[in-house]
Design a protein around this motif. Structure first.
Motif, PDB file in Angstrom:
ATOM      1  N   PRO A   7       6.916  61.689  52.418  1.00  0.00           N
ATOM      2  CA  PRO A   7       6.676  61.473  53.843  1.00  0.00           C
ATOM      3  C   PRO A   7       7.928  60.965  54.562  1.00  0.00           C
ATOM      4  O   PRO A   7       8.711  60.222  53.988  1.00  0.00           O
ATOM      5  CB  PRO A   7       5.581  60.399  53.870  1.00  0.00           C
ATOM      6  CG  PRO A   7       5.142  60.198  52.479  1.00  0.00           C
ATOM      7  CD  PRO A   7       6.184  60.733  51.587  1.00  0.00           C
ATOM      8  N   LEU A  14      10.070  49.791  58.302  1.00  0.00           N
ATOM      9  CA  LEU A  14      11.390  49.700  57.685  1.00  0.00           C
ATOM     10  C   LEU A  14      12.499  49.521  58.711  1.00  0.00           C
ATOM     11  O   LEU A  14      13.671  49.497  58.354  1.00  0.00           O
ATOM     12  CB  LEU A  14      11.670  50.963  56.857  1.00  0.00           C
ATOM     13  CG  LEU A  14      10.849  51.098  55.573  1.00  0.00           C
ATOM     14  CD1 LEU A  14      11.017  52.489  54.969  1.00  0.00           C
ATOM     15  CD2 LEU A  14      11.259  50.052  54.569  1.00  0.00           C
ATOM     16  N   HIS A  17      15.564  51.570  58.516  1.00  0.00           N
ATOM     17  CA  HIS A  17      16.220  51.696  57.217  1.00  0.00           C
ATOM     18  C   HIS A  17      15.482  52.714  56.349  1.00  0.00           C
ATOM     19  O   HIS A  17      14.443  53.231  56.722  1.00  0.00           O
ATOM     20  CB  HIS A  17      16.267  50.334  56.523  1.00  0.00           C
ATOM     21  CG  HIS A  17      17.237  49.394  57.173  1.00  0.00           C
ATOM     22  ND1 HIS A  17      18.589  49.610  57.149  1.00  0.00           N
ATOM     23  CD2 HIS A  17      17.041  48.256  57.869  1.00  0.00           C
ATOM     24  CE1 HIS A  17      19.191  48.636  57.808  1.00  0.00           C
ATOM     25  NE2 HIS A  17      18.280  47.803  58.267  1.00  0.00           N
ATOM     26  N   GLU A  18      16.057  52.945  55.185  1.00  0.00           N
ATOM     27  CA  GLU A  18      15.456  53.922  54.280  1.00  0.00           C
ATOM     28  C   GLU A  18      15.180  53.280  52.933  1.00  0.00           C
ATOM     29  O   GLU A  18      15.952  52.445  52.474  1.00  0.00           O
ATOM     30  CB  GLU A  18      16.432  55.095  54.052  1.00  0.00           C
ATOM     31  CG  GLU A  18      16.556  56.024  55.220  1.00  0.00           C
ATOM     32  CD  GLU A  18      17.583  57.107  54.958  1.00  0.00           C
ATOM     33  OE1 GLU A  18      18.396  56.934  54.028  1.00  0.00           O
ATOM     34  OE2 GLU A  18      17.574  58.108  55.671  1.00  0.00           O
ATOM     35  N   LYS A  19      14.079  53.700  52.316  1.00  0.00           N
ATOM     36  CA  LYS A  19      13.894  53.317  50.927  1.00  0.00           C
ATOM     37  C   LYS A  19      13.854  54.573  50.075  1.00  0.00           C
ATOM     38  O   LYS A  19      14.005  55.678  50.596  1.00  0.00           O
ATOM     39  CB  LYS A  19      12.648  52.471  50.763  1.00  0.00           C
ATOM     40  CG  LYS A  19      11.379  53.157  51.182  1.00  0.00           C
ATOM     41  CD  LYS A  19      10.262  52.178  50.997  1.00  0.00           C
ATOM     42  CE  LYS A  19       8.937  52.869  51.010  1.00  0.00           C
ATOM     43  NZ  LYS A  19       7.886  51.935  50.638  1.00  0.00           N
ATOM     44  N   LEU A  20      13.682  54.391  48.779  1.00  0.00           N
ATOM     45  CA  LEU A  20      13.804  55.535  47.886  1.00  0.00           C
ATOM     46  C   LEU A  20      12.484  55.834  47.189  1.00  0.00           C
ATOM     47  O   LEU A  20      11.852  54.942  46.635  1.00  0.00           O
ATOM     48  CB  LEU A  20      14.890  55.259  46.832  1.00  0.00           C
ATOM     49  CG  LEU A  20      15.404  56.491  46.090  1.00  0.00           C
ATOM     50  CD1 LEU A  20      16.326  57.307  46.979  1.00  0.00           C
ATOM     51  CD2 LEU A  20      16.133  56.095  44.819  1.00  0.00           C
ATOM     52  N   ASN A  21      12.062  57.096  47.248  1.00  0.00           N
ATOM     53  CA  ASN A  21      10.939  57.569  46.450  1.00  0.00           C
ATOM     54  C   ASN A  21      11.468  58.502  45.372  1.00  0.00           C
ATOM     55  O   ASN A  21      12.562  59.046  45.504  1.00  0.00           O
ATOM     56  CB  ASN A  21       9.947  58.336  47.326  1.00  0.00           C
ATOM     57  CG  ASN A  21       8.946  57.415  48.004  1.00  0.00           C
ATOM     58  OD1 ASN A  21       8.957  56.199  47.804  1.00  0.00           O
ATOM     59  ND2 ASN A  21       8.084  57.994  48.813  1.00  0.00           N
ATOM     60  N   TYR A  22      10.697  58.684  44.334  1.00  0.00           N
ATOM     61  CA  TYR A  22      11.040  59.699  43.340  1.00  0.00           C
ATOM     62  C   TYR A  22      10.062  60.857  43.483  1.00  0.00           C
ATOM     63  O   TYR A  22       8.860  60.639  43.629  1.00  0.00           O
ATOM     64  CB  TYR A  22      11.002  59.110  41.923  1.00  0.00           C
ATOM     65  CG  TYR A  22      12.195  58.215  41.641  1.00  0.00           C
ATOM     66  CD1 TYR A  22      13.365  58.743  41.115  1.00  0.00           C
ATOM     67  CD2 TYR A  22      12.173  56.856  41.948  1.00  0.00           C
ATOM     68  CE1 TYR A  22      14.480  57.943  40.882  1.00  0.00           C
ATOM     69  CE2 TYR A  22      13.276  56.047  41.719  1.00  0.00           C
ATOM     70  CZ  TYR A  22      14.427  56.602  41.180  1.00  0.00           C
ATOM     71  OH  TYR A  22      15.520  55.803  40.959  1.00  0.00           O
ATOM     72  N   TRP A  38       6.065  55.959  55.290  1.00  0.00           N
ATOM     73  CA  TRP A  38       4.848  56.749  55.135  1.00  0.00           C
ATOM     74  C   TRP A  38       3.798  56.100  56.017  1.00  0.00           C
ATOM     75  O   TRP A  38       3.604  54.881  55.946  1.00  0.00           O
ATOM     76  CB  TRP A  38       4.414  56.733  53.658  1.00  0.00           C
ATOM     77  CG  TRP A  38       3.239  57.596  53.321  1.00  0.00           C
ATOM     78  CD1 TRP A  38       2.790  58.682  54.006  1.00  0.00           C
ATOM     79  CD2 TRP A  38       2.374  57.429  52.187  1.00  0.00           C
ATOM     80  NE1 TRP A  38       1.700  59.228  53.360  1.00  0.00           N
ATOM     81  CE2 TRP A  38       1.423  58.481  52.253  1.00  0.00           C
ATOM     82  CE3 TRP A  38       2.310  56.522  51.129  1.00  0.00           C
ATOM     83  CZ2 TRP A  38       0.414  58.635  51.297  1.00  0.00           C
ATOM     84  CZ3 TRP A  38       1.309  56.676  50.179  1.00  0.00           C
ATOM     85  CH2 TRP A  38       0.371  57.723  50.258  1.00  0.00           C
TER      86      TRP A  38
END
Lengths: 137, 385
Positions: A7, A14, A17-22, A38
């Motif tokens: 998403p 956030l 900012h950005e976070k990390l998904n796998y 998301w």
């Protein structure tokens, strides 16, 4: 979750900012995919934030009306209850509860005030006053 | 000189005015490569290892460190919420990954904040990059909605700029995409906050030496063994942990509205979704990062059966995402609106509907980790690798 299903829903959660998904690519290979959020988790966070806002506003009302000391409001702003503030300051829980009474708080010595101010991350002058509007997230 | 939030350039000196709690480009510190990671602790550990010249990915650290777990303790309250966690105890990923990969490390806690901050400064002056366990609430660069009193957050401190009350630390927080400046006062408070049973007491940690040739096969095997044991072999008299804990959470959630009222139930359910997604899990409560580990470990060890387990792990993760979708919708619900005229709780069925979802996930995870155990055992019997 496929890469294209990660998403990218803008939201306050956030703050840009950005976070990390796998996620997996077409061949099923896992890669890290940055995401700005998301809506499902943003909605959950908003529920929690709403509860916090209500708690702070209620504490502000009480402190403004003189039902509790300013400590009650400042404690709510940093999302602590009396028990947590006690561990934070090294005081007893009953002491913190007592200091929530306006009359007791008024007579509080400089050492105690400094201790609370440090634990709450605010200057002593701020601690003694209730602002004109509640400081909510 | 600009007033932009990212005013501090790589060549900036401590005399330049510094904005409080502001972002820096990811490459603002020379010789340091910022790692953007799914999770804070595996991210800090992988970042430390990579920057020390030990090439290992975040998922590998997470898997070798045995990061996956589940537990739900309805009788333990953290910030007024029942405790739900998708991972092992904070600190264990670092400790396990180090010992299994032949990395020696130091972990230090402090009674006094003054000593603790001084020790951090001394280590930084020696050129070390230091990991810290902190209360995320006091970190000013974290977006405010995410600031809750959680003492298990991890970050890496790169350097100190300035002195005294104006000093700032350059921190690499792996769940964020860039570096940040954190004022000394805020960092001290975050390290020595005492609001939670998981008191960090200023915990700092750093690797002290790396093995010449770590045995990856044994490291992966030990990590797998730990996770399978913790997910499958918890005695049934302890229903809160492992795969059975997931089904337990389902039963609990279904009972929340009657037991605690709808508002409380919504608040708690939102909390579960946040623990699963928002706090930095790489998605689906660490299940996707674990899938990435199985794939990477399988490839590195030429162990195709292990790599193939990534597929079912992804499917389990997808089920968790569906659960989050339904749970979040329900949590948002009709908070604060008037109850239906007949006075009945209108959404009992909706709450009860989450239970089969979680029971299905519990069953799927039981199958997944049982298969993993079989894959592990098969490798050992064949005596390969």
């Amino acid at each position: 979750m496929k890469i294209q299903d990660v998403p990218q829903d803008p939201g306050a959660c956030l703050a840009g900012h950005e976070k990390l998904n796998y996620a997996v690519d077409a061949q099923g290979r896992y890669v890290g995919v940055p995401t700005i959020g998301w809506e499902v988790e943003t909605a959950a966070t908003e529920v929690s934030t709403q509860v916090t806002i209500e708690r702070i506003t209620r504490a502000w009302d009480d402190a403004r009306a003189g039902r509790t000391s300013p400590l009650g409001y400042h404690m709510a702003v940093v999302q602590l209850d009396a028990a947590q503030l006690a561990t934070e300051t090294g005081l007893w829980r009953w002491q913190v509860r007592r200091h929530l009474k306006p009359a007791v708080f008024e007579k509080l010595g400089a050492a105690h005030l400094a201790r609370y101010a440090d634990a709450l991350g605010i200057p002593v002058e701020t601690l003694r006053r209730v602002p004109d509007a509640p400081d909510t997230p | 000189m600009s007033d932009q939030p990212s005013a501090l350039s790589p060549g900036a000196t401590s005399r330049e005015p510094v904005q409080v709690g502001t972002a820096l480009p990811a490459d603002a510190v020379p010789d340091f490569r910022h790692l953007h990671a799914g999770h804070c602790e595996s991210g800090v550990t992988a970042s430390m290892f990579q920057n020390a010249g030990f090439p290992i990915s975040e998922p590998m650290v997470f898997g070798v460190g045995g990061g996956v777990f589940f537990s739900h303790f309805s009788f333990v309250r953290v910030m007024g919420h029942p405790l739900t966690t998708f991972r092992s105890f904070p600190g264990n990923i670092f400790k396990n990954a180090c010992s299994r990969l032949g990395v020696t490390y130091a972990r230090e806690t402090f009674r006094s904040p003054v000593t603790g901050m001084q020790r951090l400064d001394d280590l930084l002056a020696q050129g070390k990059r230091v990991g810290l366990q902190v209360n995320i609430y006091w970190l000013p660069y974290i977006p405010r909605p995410m600031r809750v009193h959680f003492n298990g957050h991890n970050l890496l401190v790169l350097e100190k700029r300035g002195v005294g009350a104006d000093a700032i630390y350059i921190v690499s927080d792996p769940v964020m995409e860039c570096l940040f400046q954190c004022p000394a006062d805020a960092l001290r408070r975050a390290r020595f906050s005492g609001t939670h049973p998981l008191l960090p007491r200023g915990l700092l940690y750093y690797p002290t030496g790396f093995a010449a040739e770590p045995d990856l096969r044994v490291a992966v095997d030990t990590g797998l063994k730990q996770v399978c044991r913790h997910m499958l072999k918890i005695p049934s008299m302890l229903p809160w942990m492992g795969v059975q804990g997931i089904a337990h959470l389902g039963r609990e959630i279904a009972a929340w509205p009657q037991r605690h009222g709808e508002d409380k139930a919504r608040e708690w359910l939102a909390g579960v979704v946040r623990m699963q997604e928002e706090i930095g899990t790489g998605g689906a409560g660490f299940r996707f990062i674990y899938g990435a580990f199985l794939q990477q470990a399988g490839d590195a060890l030429q162990w195709p059966e292990l790599a193939a387990m990534a597929g079912p792990t992804t499917l389990v993760g997808d089920k968790w995402r569906v659960f989050a979708l339904h749970a979040s919708r329900l949590a948002r619900g009709r908070r604060g609106r008037a109850a239906p005229a007949d006075g009945a709780v209108s959404t009992t069925e909706e709450w009860a509907a989450l239970r089969p979802l979680l029971e299905e996930i519990a069953a799927a995870e039981r199958t997944l980790f049982s298969q993993l155990e079989t894959v592990r055992a098969g490798r050992r019997l064949l005596g390969t690798g």
